[in-house]
Design a protein around this motif. Sequence first.
Motif, PDB file in Angstrom:
ATOM      1  N   PHE A 177       0.828  -1.203   0.000  1.00 11.46           N
ATOM      2  CA  PHE A 177       0.000   0.000   0.000  1.00 11.46           C
ATOM      3  C   PHE A 177       0.864   1.256   0.000  1.00 11.46           C
ATOM      4  O   PHE A 177       0.478   2.290  -0.571  1.00 11.46           O
ATOM      5  N   ALA A 178       2.025   1.191   0.632  1.00 13.77           N
ATOM      6  CA  ALA A 178       2.907   2.344   0.717  1.00 13.77           C
ATOM      7  C   ALA A 178       3.566   2.679  -0.616  1.00 13.77           C
ATOM      8  O   ALA A 178       4.195   3.730  -0.752  1.00 13.77           O
ATOM      9  N   SER A 179       3.417   1.803  -1.616  1.00 13.97           N
ATOM     10  CA  SER A 179       3.970   2.089  -2.949  1.00 13.97           C
ATOM     11  C   SER A 179       3.036   2.933  -3.797  1.00 13.97           C
ATOM     12  O   SER A 179       3.407   3.382  -4.883  1.00 13.97           O
ATOM     13  N   LEU A 180       1.825   3.181  -3.321  1.00 18.33           N
ATOM     14  CA  LEU A 180       0.809   3.842  -4.139  1.00 18.33           C
ATOM     15  C   LEU A 180       1.063   5.331  -4.412  1.00 18.33           C
ATOM     16  O   LEU A 180       0.854   5.796  -5.541  1.00 18.33           O
ATOM     17  N   PRO A 181       1.489   6.144  -3.453  1.00 21.10           N
ATOM     18  CA  PRO A 181       1.540   7.607  -3.680  1.00 21.10           C
ATOM     19  C   PRO A 181       2.292   8.085  -4.920  1.00 21.10           C
ATOM     20  O   PRO A 181       1.826   9.030  -5.581  1.00 21.10           O
ATOM     21  N   PRO A 182       3.425   7.488  -5.323  1.00 17.78           N
ATOM     22  CA  PRO A 182       4.149   8.042  -6.480  1.00 17.78           C
ATOM     23  C   PRO A 182       3.395   7.967  -7.805  1.00 17.78           C
ATOM     24  O   PRO A 182       3.763   8.662  -8.750  1.00 17.78           O
ATOM     25  N   ILE A 183       2.350   7.148  -7.899  1.00 19.85           N
ATOM     26  CA  ILE A 183       1.616   7.025  -9.162  1.00 19.85           C
ATOM     27  C   ILE A 183       0.255   7.708  -9.094  1.00 19.85           C
ATOM     28  O   ILE A 183      -0.614   7.453  -9.931  1.00 19.85           O
ATOM     29  N   LEU A 184       0.093   8.590  -8.095  1.00 15.70           N
ATOM     30  CA  LEU A 184      -1.166   9.305  -7.922  1.00 15.70           C
ATOM     31  C   LEU A 184      -0.991  10.784  -8.227  1.00 15.70           C
ATOM     32  O   LEU A 184       0.099  11.330  -8.086  1.00 15.70           O
ATOM     33  N   PRO A 185      -2.082  11.449  -8.618  1.00 17.24           N
ATOM     34  CA  PRO A 185      -2.026  12.913  -8.690  1.00 17.24           C
ATOM     35  C   PRO A 185      -1.959  13.485  -7.277  1.00 17.24           C
ATOM     36  O   PRO A 185      -2.247  12.784  -6.306  1.00 17.24           O
ATOM     37  N   PRO A 186      -1.574  14.748  -7.136  1.00 17.19           N
ATOM     38  CA  PRO A 186      -1.564  15.356  -5.801  1.00 17.19           C
ATOM     39  C   PRO A 186      -2.975  15.380  -5.203  1.00 17.19           C
ATOM     40  O   PRO A 186      -3.945  15.647  -5.903  1.00 17.19           O
ATOM     41  N   GLY A 187      -3.056  15.097  -3.910  1.00 15.24           N
ATOM     42  CA  GLY A 187      -4.360  15.138  -3.261  1.00 15.24           C
ATOM     43  C   GLY A 187      -4.448  14.164  -2.114  1.00 15.24           C
ATOM     44  O   GLY A 187      -3.533  13.364  -1.879  1.00 15.24           O
ATOM     45  N   PRO A 188      -5.547  14.175  -1.390  1.00 13.85           N
ATOM     46  CA  PRO A 188      -5.714  13.296  -0.227  1.00 13.85           C
ATOM     47  C   PRO A 188      -5.879  11.839  -0.631  1.00 13.85           C
ATOM     48  O   PRO A 188      -6.350  11.530  -1.731  1.00 13.85           O
ATOM     49  N   ILE A 189      -5.485  10.951   0.277  1.00 15.01           N
ATOM     50  CA  ILE A 189      -5.601   9.508   0.062  1.00 15.01           C
ATOM     51  C   ILE A 189      -6.460   8.935   1.174  1.00 15.01           C
ATOM     52  O   ILE A 189      -6.272   9.259   2.352  1.00 15.01           O
ATOM     53  N   ALA A 190      -7.398   8.085   0.822  1.00 15.16           N
ATOM     54  CA  ALA A 190      -8.275   7.444   1.794  1.00 15.16           C
ATOM     55  C   ALA A 190      -7.826   6.004   2.043  1.00 15.16           C
ATOM     56  O   ALA A 190      -7.324   5.334   1.142  1.00 15.16           O
ATOM     57  N   ASP A 245       4.067   3.074 -15.754  1.00 16.67           N
ATOM     58  CA  ASP A 245       5.414   2.786 -16.225  1.00 16.67           C
ATOM     59  C   ASP A 245       6.171   2.167 -15.060  1.00 16.67           C
ATOM     60  O   ASP A 245       6.502   2.848 -14.079  1.00 16.67           O
ATOM     61  N   LEU A 246       6.435   0.880 -15.144  1.00 14.51           N
ATOM     62  CA  LEU A 246       6.986   0.161 -13.997  1.00 14.51           C
ATOM     63  C   LEU A 246       8.400   0.604 -13.653  1.00 14.51           C
ATOM     64  O   LEU A 246       8.792   0.613 -12.479  1.00 14.51           O
ATOM     65  N   THR A 247       9.154   0.987 -14.655  1.00 14.48           N
ATOM     66  CA  THR A 247      10.525   1.452 -14.401  1.00 14.48           C
ATOM     67  C   THR A 247      10.511   2.752 -13.612  1.00 14.48           C
ATOM     68  O   THR A 247      11.238   2.916 -12.625  1.00 14.48           O
ATOM     69  N   GLN A 248       9.679   3.694 -14.042  1.00 14.76           N
ATOM     70  CA  GLN A 248       9.590   4.962 -13.336  1.00 14.76           C
ATOM     71  C   GLN A 248       9.008   4.780 -11.934  1.00 14.76           C
ATOM     72  O   GLN A 248       9.452   5.428 -10.975  1.00 14.76           O
ATOM     73  N   TRP A 249       8.025   3.918 -11.822  1.00 17.67           N
ATOM     74  CA  TRP A 249       7.412   3.656 -10.516  1.00 17.67           C
ATOM     75  C   TRP A 249       8.443   3.086  -9.553  1.00 17.67           C
ATOM     76  O   TRP A 249       8.577   3.553  -8.418  1.00 17.67           O
ATOM     77  N   ALA A 250       9.190   2.091 -10.007  1.00 19.60           N
ATOM     78  CA  ALA A 250      10.200   1.468  -9.152  1.00 19.60           C
ATOM     79  C   ALA A 250      11.259   2.472  -8.724  1.00 19.60           C
ATOM     80  O   ALA A 250      11.737   2.456  -7.575  1.00 19.60           O
ATOM     81  N   ALA A 251      11.651   3.374  -9.641  1.00 18.41           N
ATOM     82  CA  ALA A 251      12.697   4.349  -9.330  1.00 18.41           C
ATOM     83  C   ALA A 251      12.257   5.340  -8.261  1.00 18.41           C
ATOM     84  O   ALA A 251      13.101   5.920  -7.562  1.00 18.41           O
ATOM     85  N   GLY A 253       9.627  -5.136  -6.258  1.00 15.98           N
ATOM     86  CA  GLY A 253       8.409  -5.913  -6.477  1.00 15.98           C
ATOM     87  C   GLY A 253       7.443  -5.303  -7.458  1.00 15.98           C
ATOM     88  O   GLY A 253       6.449  -5.936  -7.849  1.00 15.98           O
ATOM     89  N   VAL A 254       7.718  -4.089  -7.909  1.00 10.18           N
ATOM     90  CA  VAL A 254       6.813  -3.398  -8.826  1.00 10.18           C
ATOM     91  C   VAL A 254       6.681  -4.138 -10.155  1.00 10.18           C
ATOM     92  O   VAL A 254       5.608  -4.149 -10.773  1.00 10.18           O
ATOM     93  N   VAL A 255       7.754  -4.765 -10.602  1.00  8.49           N
ATOM     94  CA  VAL A 255       7.728  -5.449 -11.906  1.00  8.49           C
ATOM     95  C   VAL A 255       6.733  -6.605 -11.935  1.00  8.49           C
ATOM     96  O   VAL A 255       6.416  -7.123 -13.011  1.00  8.49           O
ATOM     97  N   GLN A 256       6.237  -7.020 -10.799  1.00 10.76           N
ATOM     98  CA  GLN A 256       5.286  -8.131 -10.753  1.00 10.76           C
ATOM     99  C   GLN A 256       3.874  -7.710 -11.142  1.00 10.76           C
ATOM    100  O   GLN A 256       3.020  -8.565 -11.387  1.00 10.76           O
ATOM    101  N   TRP A 257       3.620  -6.408 -11.199  1.00 11.04           N
ATOM    102  CA  TRP A 257       2.280  -5.966 -11.591  1.00 11.04           C
ATOM    103  C   TRP A 257       2.039  -6.267 -13.069  1.00 11.04           C
ATOM    104  O   TRP A 257       2.927  -6.101 -13.900  1.00 11.04           O
TER     105      TRP A 257
END
Length: 316
Positions: free
Chosen positions: A100-113, A279-285, A294-298
């Motif tokens: 769950f902690a990997s989610l923020p980098p692939i989100l637009p700015p804003g609150p998370i529920a 983009d899994l490469t950018q997400w992992a970075a 573990g991102v490449v497993q998606w």
Amino acid sequence: MMSSIISFPVISSPTQGLRRFSSSQPLFIRKKVDKKLLLCCSSEEKVDYQVLSAINTSYNDILILDSPQSRMLLLDPTNNIHSIYIKGDDAWTGSYWDEFASLPPILPPGPIAIFGLGGGTAAHLMLTLWPSLQLHGWEIDAILIDKAREHLGLAHLEKHTQGGGLLTVHIGDALSAATAVSGGYAGIVIDLFSGGEVLSQLQEVQTWLDINDKLMPNGRIMVNCGGTTSVAGSCGDSVWDQNSTLKTLCQAFPGQVNWKKMPKSEGENYLALTGPLPDLTQWAAALPDRLGSGVVQWACCDALPSADSVDVHTNV
């Protein structure tokens, strides 16, 4: 504080199998993939677990256990562990909460529920890695929240971090209209279980459409779909045959669902992520090495099988 002492083998790594609590004898519990993820251990060394709180509410059978390494929250008659509070500087759990902690980098700015806050494990990890986040945690059981504040460090998360981040706790039904915020959420984490099973409402397409309506444009949902389930009418080995919650998600959002399965050592839970495959490469970075590897497993679920077909293809 209660004085009861429970002996368990020591938890040296919290997800190498699954654990169920027993008050009568030390147990090593094997994995039950159709239940919510439990904790585990790999050592037969014994450690005493002290019962900090045990109380029945309208929603849960709350049991909070303490050891030198961690505190654990059990909530239902299955004795599945729903939250863990790791003592010390290392907050990693070695299970789906970390994902769950990997989610923020692939989100637009804003609150998370976080729908299904529990004891705050996911919120703790997210604010540790991303201290500027504005989190909204929804939990239906007010007594559980009180106990989590007292024993699981939840109250600390309700104070601003040095980066300005904060967890705002809400008491109420996470699936109600009251959970919506003006402008929508950038992301929603779903971790909703009852009696050890994924909440039954999450097997309905309309539920997911209603949750999706609470997102801002380009927002995403990340879901703990639980373990392997039996999908009615399935007879193959595809992902559709393995997890009914994931199948319902793909019915709700055709071509817009990604999935991964946690390794055996981390509980074998299925996770889902809505929206285009990042983009899994950018997400992992953008992530710590512990998460980035573990991102490449998606993988993207390309299409839902038709009623008369059991062949399903996914991008691997």
